[in-house]
Design a protein around this motif. Structure first.
Motif, PDB file in Angstrom:
ATOM      1  N   GLY A  91      -1.180  -9.686  -7.171  1.00 50.48           N
ATOM      2  CA  GLY A  91      -0.157  -8.985  -6.379  1.00 50.48           C
ATOM      3  C   GLY A  91       0.129  -9.705  -5.073  1.00 50.48           C
ATOM      4  O   GLY A  91       1.277  -9.776  -4.625  1.00 50.48           O
ATOM      5  N   ASN A  92      -0.896 -10.277  -4.479  1.00 51.06           N
ATOM      6  CA  ASN A  92      -0.725 -11.037  -3.246  1.00 51.06           C
ATOM      7  C   ASN A  92       0.170 -12.240  -3.477  1.00 51.06           C
ATOM      8  O   ASN A  92       1.080 -12.515  -2.685  1.00 51.06           O
ATOM      9  CB  ASN A  92      -2.108 -11.461  -2.729  1.00 51.06           C
ATOM     10  N   GLY A  93      -0.049 -12.961  -4.557  1.00 54.28           N
ATOM     11  CA  GLY A  93       0.799 -14.111  -4.883  1.00 54.28           C
ATOM     12  C   GLY A  93       2.238 -13.710  -5.125  1.00 54.28           C
ATOM     13  O   GLY A  93       3.174 -14.372  -4.652  1.00 54.28           O
ATOM     14  N   ALA A 108      14.722  -5.310   8.683  1.00 46.44           N
ATOM     15  CA  ALA A 108      13.442  -4.836   9.208  1.00 46.44           C
ATOM     16  C   ALA A 108      12.751  -3.880   8.247  1.00 46.44           C
ATOM     17  O   ALA A 108      11.529  -3.913   8.093  1.00 46.44           O
ATOM     18  CB  ALA A 108      13.647  -4.169  10.563  1.00 46.44           C
ATOM     19  N   TRP A 109      13.519  -3.009   7.579  1.00 48.12           N
ATOM     20  CA  TRP A 109      12.914  -2.052   6.645  1.00 48.12           C
ATOM     21  C   TRP A 109      12.313  -2.749   5.432  1.00 48.12           C
ATOM     22  O   TRP A 109      11.226  -2.392   4.984  1.00 48.12           O
ATOM     23  CB  TRP A 109      13.919  -0.980   6.216  1.00 48.12           C
ATOM     24  N   SER A 110      12.996  -3.739   4.902  1.00 50.96           N
ATOM     25  CA  SER A 110      12.431  -4.450   3.750  1.00 50.96           C
ATOM     26  C   SER A 110      11.170  -5.216   4.162  1.00 50.96           C
ATOM     27  O   SER A 110      10.217  -5.301   3.389  1.00 50.96           O
ATOM     28  CB  SER A 110      13.467  -5.373   3.110  1.00 50.96           C
ATOM     29  N   LEU A 111      11.141  -5.734   5.391  1.00 53.97           N
ATOM     30  CA  LEU A 111       9.930  -6.400   5.879  1.00 53.97           C
ATOM     31  C   LEU A 111       8.787  -5.415   6.081  1.00 53.97           C
ATOM     32  O   LEU A 111       7.625  -5.747   5.827  1.00 53.97           O
ATOM     33  CB  LEU A 111      10.210  -7.140   7.188  1.00 53.97           C
ATOM     34  N   ARG A 112       9.104  -4.209   6.523  1.00 51.79           N
ATOM     35  CA  ARG A 112       8.057  -3.184   6.663  1.00 51.79           C
ATOM     36  C   ARG A 112       7.463  -2.820   5.310  1.00 51.79           C
ATOM     37  O   ARG A 112       6.239  -2.723   5.163  1.00 51.79           O
ATOM     38  CB  ARG A 112       8.624  -1.942   7.345  1.00 51.79           C
ATOM     39  N   ILE A 113       8.310  -2.621   4.334  1.00 54.20           N
ATOM     40  CA  ILE A 113       7.829  -2.286   2.991  1.00 54.20           C
ATOM     41  C   ILE A 113       7.008  -3.449   2.431  1.00 54.20           C
ATOM     42  O   ILE A 113       5.933  -3.249   1.859  1.00 54.20           O
ATOM     43  CB  ILE A 113       9.008  -1.923   2.059  1.00 54.20           C
ATOM     44  N   TRP A 114       7.510  -4.667   2.610  1.00 53.09           N
ATOM     45  CA  TRP A 114       6.765  -5.844   2.166  1.00 53.09           C
ATOM     46  C   TRP A 114       5.399  -5.893   2.851  1.00 53.09           C
ATOM     47  O   TRP A 114       4.395  -6.167   2.206  1.00 53.09           O
ATOM     48  CB  TRP A 114       7.564  -7.122   2.473  1.00 53.09           C
ATOM     49  N   SER A 115       5.367  -5.632   4.154  1.00 51.22           N
ATOM     50  CA  SER A 115       4.111  -5.683   4.912  1.00 51.22           C
ATOM     51  C   SER A 115       3.093  -4.676   4.395  1.00 51.22           C
ATOM     52  O   SER A 115       1.897  -4.971   4.311  1.00 51.22           O
ATOM     53  CB  SER A 115       4.365  -5.430   6.397  1.00 51.22           C
ATOM     54  N   ILE A 116       3.549  -3.489   4.049  1.00 50.93           N
ATOM     55  CA  ILE A 116       2.639  -2.472   3.521  1.00 50.93           C
ATOM     56  C   ILE A 116       2.042  -2.933   2.190  1.00 50.93           C
ATOM     57  O   ILE A 116       0.822  -2.896   1.990  1.00 50.93           O
ATOM     58  CB  ILE A 116       3.365  -1.117   3.357  1.00 50.93           C
ATOM     59  N   ILE A 117       2.893  -3.387   1.289  1.00 50.77           N
ATOM     60  CA  ILE A 117       2.394  -3.811  -0.021  1.00 50.77           C
ATOM     61  C   ILE A 117       1.511  -5.049   0.097  1.00 50.77           C
ATOM     62  O   ILE A 117       0.441  -5.132  -0.520  1.00 50.77           O
ATOM     63  CB  ILE A 117       3.563  -4.042  -1.004  1.00 50.77           C
ATOM     64  N   THR A 158      -2.555  -5.520  -0.805  1.00 45.82           N
ATOM     65  CA  THR A 158      -3.082  -6.528  -1.731  1.00 45.82           C
ATOM     66  C   THR A 158      -4.033  -7.505  -1.052  1.00 45.82           C
ATOM     67  O   THR A 158      -4.953  -8.004  -1.703  1.00 45.82           O
ATOM     68  CB  THR A 158      -1.948  -7.336  -2.402  1.00 45.82           C
ATOM     69  N   VAL A 159      -3.850  -7.774   0.228  1.00 47.26           N
ATOM     70  CA  VAL A 159      -4.702  -8.751   0.892  1.00 47.26           C
ATOM     71  C   VAL A 159      -6.052  -8.140   1.291  1.00 47.26           C
ATOM     72  O   VAL A 159      -7.054  -8.859   1.373  1.00 47.26           O
ATOM     73  CB  VAL A 159      -3.982  -9.387   2.108  1.00 47.26           C
ATOM     74  N   GLY A 160      -6.100  -6.846   1.495  1.00 48.70           N
ATOM     75  CA  GLY A 160      -7.338  -6.191   1.928  1.00 48.70           C
ATOM     76  C   GLY A 160      -8.542  -6.434   1.034  1.00 48.70           C
ATOM     77  O   GLY A 160      -9.603  -6.851   1.509  1.00 48.70           O
ATOM     78  N   PRO A 161      -8.428  -6.198  -0.267  1.00 50.04           N
ATOM     79  CA  PRO A 161      -9.608  -6.334  -1.133  1.00 50.04           C
ATOM     80  C   PRO A 161     -10.052  -7.769  -1.415  1.00 50.04           C
ATOM     81  O   PRO A 161     -11.186  -7.987  -1.822  1.00 50.04           O
ATOM     82  CB  PRO A 161      -9.165  -5.690  -2.453  1.00 50.04           C
TER      83      PRO A 161
END
Length: 164
Positions: A34-36, A48-57, A61-64
């Motif tokens: 998912g990160n890739g 800005a909204w699409s970047l916010r949604i991208w940042s959340i997803i 994915t990067v956390g684990p």
């Protein structure tokens, strides 16, 4: 930031998530793939909204990914050689961090940002495919060990566990 909060949320819920999803390897595999995909999709963000949604997803994915490395290395290779295996893992990351940015920079200068993100994200997805191969090889080795236990010991082999 939104990305940091999402990464924290995924790490904070990692125990429950790995239990519900079938183990650390599966969660790591999905998170890394998912990160890739998210890196590939970044150039498609248009406001800005699409970047916010991208940042959340992306944060989810990067956390684990880093949090599960030691667990997975222990599952695959045992805890006796964990420092050595963790060192090799970090060496590969270090080489990628040293070589990747200049190589992507040359690509971006020649073709543009979209190609750079596509190659970087595809590299992460390709590394995920390598992980899948590693998991399959490990599963085959474990199966051979169980068969050897049955033929040598005369007793039934222990049942494999989800976590190793």
């Amino acid at each position: 930031t939104i990305l940091g909060l999402a990464a924290f949320a995924s790490r904070a819920s990692l125990g429950c998530l790995t239990e519900r999803c079938g183990g650390a390897r599966r969660v790591h595999f999905v998170a890394q793939f998912g990160n890739g995909v998210m890196v590939i999709l970044l150039p498609l963000c248009f406001d800005a909204w699409s970047l916010r949604i991208w940042s959340i997803i992306y944060g989810l994915t990067v956390g684990p990914i880093i949090a599960l490395i030691s667990v997975i290395l222990s599952e695959l290779f045992g805890t006796e050689r964990l420092p050595l295996n963790h060192g090799f893992s970090r060496l590969a990351v270090g080489i990628g961090s040293f070589v990747g940015p200049p190589a992507i920079g040359v690509l971006i200068e020649a073709t543009g940002y979209q190609a750079g993100f596509a190659v970087a994200g595809s590299s992460v997805c390709g590394a995920t495919a390598f992980l899948l191969l590693l998991y399959k090889v490990h599963g085959a080795k474990e199966s051979m060990k169980r068969e050897q236990l049955v033929t040598d010991g005369g007793a039934s082999a222990p049942e494999p566990s989800v976590l190793g």
